[in-house]
Design a protein around this motif. Structure first.
Motif, short mmCIF file in Angstrom:
data_model
loop_
_atom_site.label_atom_id
_atom_site.label_comp_id
_atom_site.label_asym_id
_atom_site.label_seq_id
_atom_site.Cartn_x
_atom_site.Cartn_y
_atom_site.Cartn_z
N ASN A 37 25.45 -59.48 29.32
CA ASN A 37 26.43 -60.55 29.12
C ASN A 37 26.12 -61.41 27.90
N GLN A 38 25.08 -61.06 27.18
CA GLN A 38 24.63 -61.79 25.99
C GLN A 38 24.29 -63.25 26.29
N TYR A 39 23.84 -63.49 27.51
CA TYR A 39 23.33 -64.80 27.92
C TYR A 39 21.91 -64.97 27.37
N LEU A 40 21.19 -63.83 27.32
CA LEU A 40 19.86 -63.76 26.72
C LEU A 40 19.86 -62.64 25.69
N TYR A 41 18.94 -62.72 24.75
CA TYR A 41 18.80 -61.70 23.73
C TYR A 41 17.38 -61.18 23.71
N GLU A 42 17.25 -59.90 23.41
CA GLU A 42 15.94 -59.26 23.37
C GLU A 42 15.34 -59.38 21.98
N ILE A 43 14.07 -59.70 21.94
CA ILE A 43 13.31 -59.71 20.70
C ILE A 43 12.39 -58.50 20.75
N PRO A 44 12.47 -57.58 19.78
CA PRO A 44 11.57 -56.41 19.81
C PRO A 44 10.11 -56.84 19.86
N SER A 45 9.32 -56.09 20.60
CA SER A 45 7.91 -56.44 20.80
C SER A 45 7.05 -55.18 20.73
N ASP A 46 5.84 -55.33 20.26
CA ASP A 46 4.91 -54.20 20.24
C ASP A 46 3.93 -54.26 21.40
N VAL A 47 4.23 -55.06 22.41
CA VAL A 47 3.38 -55.16 23.59
C VAL A 47 3.60 -53.94 24.46
N THR A 48 2.52 -53.32 24.89
CA THR A 48 2.59 -52.15 25.77
C THR A 48 2.35 -52.60 27.20
N ASN A 49 3.24 -52.19 28.09
CA ASN A 49 3.10 -52.55 29.50
C ASN A 49 2.23 -51.54 30.23
N ARG A 50 1.28 -52.07 30.95
CA ARG A 50 0.44 -51.25 31.82
C ARG A 50 0.33 -52.00 33.15
N ILE A 51 1.32 -51.80 33.98
CA ILE A 51 1.36 -52.50 35.27
C ILE A 51 0.68 -51.62 36.31
N HIS A 52 -0.23 -52.21 37.04
CA HIS A 52 -0.94 -51.51 38.09
C HIS A 52 -0.46 -52.04 39.43
N ALA A 53 -0.24 -51.14 40.35
CA ALA A 53 0.20 -51.55 41.68
C ALA A 53 -0.71 -50.93 42.72
N HIS A 54 -0.87 -51.64 43.80
CA HIS A 54 -1.68 -51.15 44.90
C HIS A 54 -0.85 -51.24 46.17
N LEU A 55 -0.92 -50.22 46.96
CA LEU A 55 -0.22 -50.21 48.25
C LEU A 55 -1.28 -50.35 49.34
N LEU A 56 -1.19 -51.42 50.07
CA LEU A 56 -2.10 -51.65 51.18
C LEU A 56 -1.30 -51.60 52.47
N TYR A 57 -1.84 -50.93 53.44
CA TYR A 57 -1.15 -50.86 54.73
C TYR A 57 -2.17 -50.67 55.84
N ARG A 58 -1.76 -51.06 57.03
CA ARG A 58 -2.60 -50.89 58.21
C ARG A 58 -2.43 -49.46 58.70
N LYS A 59 -3.53 -48.83 58.94
CA LYS A 59 -3.49 -47.44 59.40
C LYS A 59 -2.94 -47.40 60.82
N ALA A 60 -1.75 -46.83 60.94
CA ALA A 60 -1.11 -46.69 62.25
C ALA A 60 -0.28 -45.42 62.21
#
Length: 104
Positions: free
Chosen positions: A60-83
């Motif tokens: 909707n052009q409410y926000l604009y993107e600025i090009p970036s050279d940042v590399t995303n490295r998102i780490h996720a962990h799944l924790l659950y109760r053993k059942a």
């Protein structure tokens, strides 16, 4: 504009900005992504957010993107109760998450 100090996107942006450009930016911490987007749209700064959180605003052009050279490295962990009764549900969730990551 950013949220809590432990946010992985914030950490990645700050680390990359320093490593690539030896830059530190002053930050304003806000409580929600909606507040961050409103402040940025008002011209009070910039933010580094997951694309999924700003897709509608970009479209909707409410926000604009600025090009970036940042590399995303998102780490996720799944924790659950053993059942035993949860095993199939957790496996289905993990498969769905893996499919999404493969298609991203």
């Amino acid at each position: 504009m950013t949220n809590e100090p432990e946010c992985s996107y914030r950490t990645q942006f700050e680390n990359s900005a320093w490593q690539l450009h030896q830059r530190k930016f002053p930050t304003v911490e806000l409580d929600s992504i909606a507040a961050i987007k409103a402040m940025v749209a008002s011209g009070l700064g910039f933010s580094y957010l997951p694309r999924e959180t700003v897709e509608a605003e970009l479209h909707n052009q409410y926000l604009y993107e600025i090009p970036s050279d940042v590399t995303n490295r998102i780490h996720a962990h799944l924790l659950y109760r053993k059942a035993e009764q949860q095993r199939e549900l957790i496996q289905a969730f993990m498969q769905a998450a893996d499919n999404q990551l493969q298609n991203a």
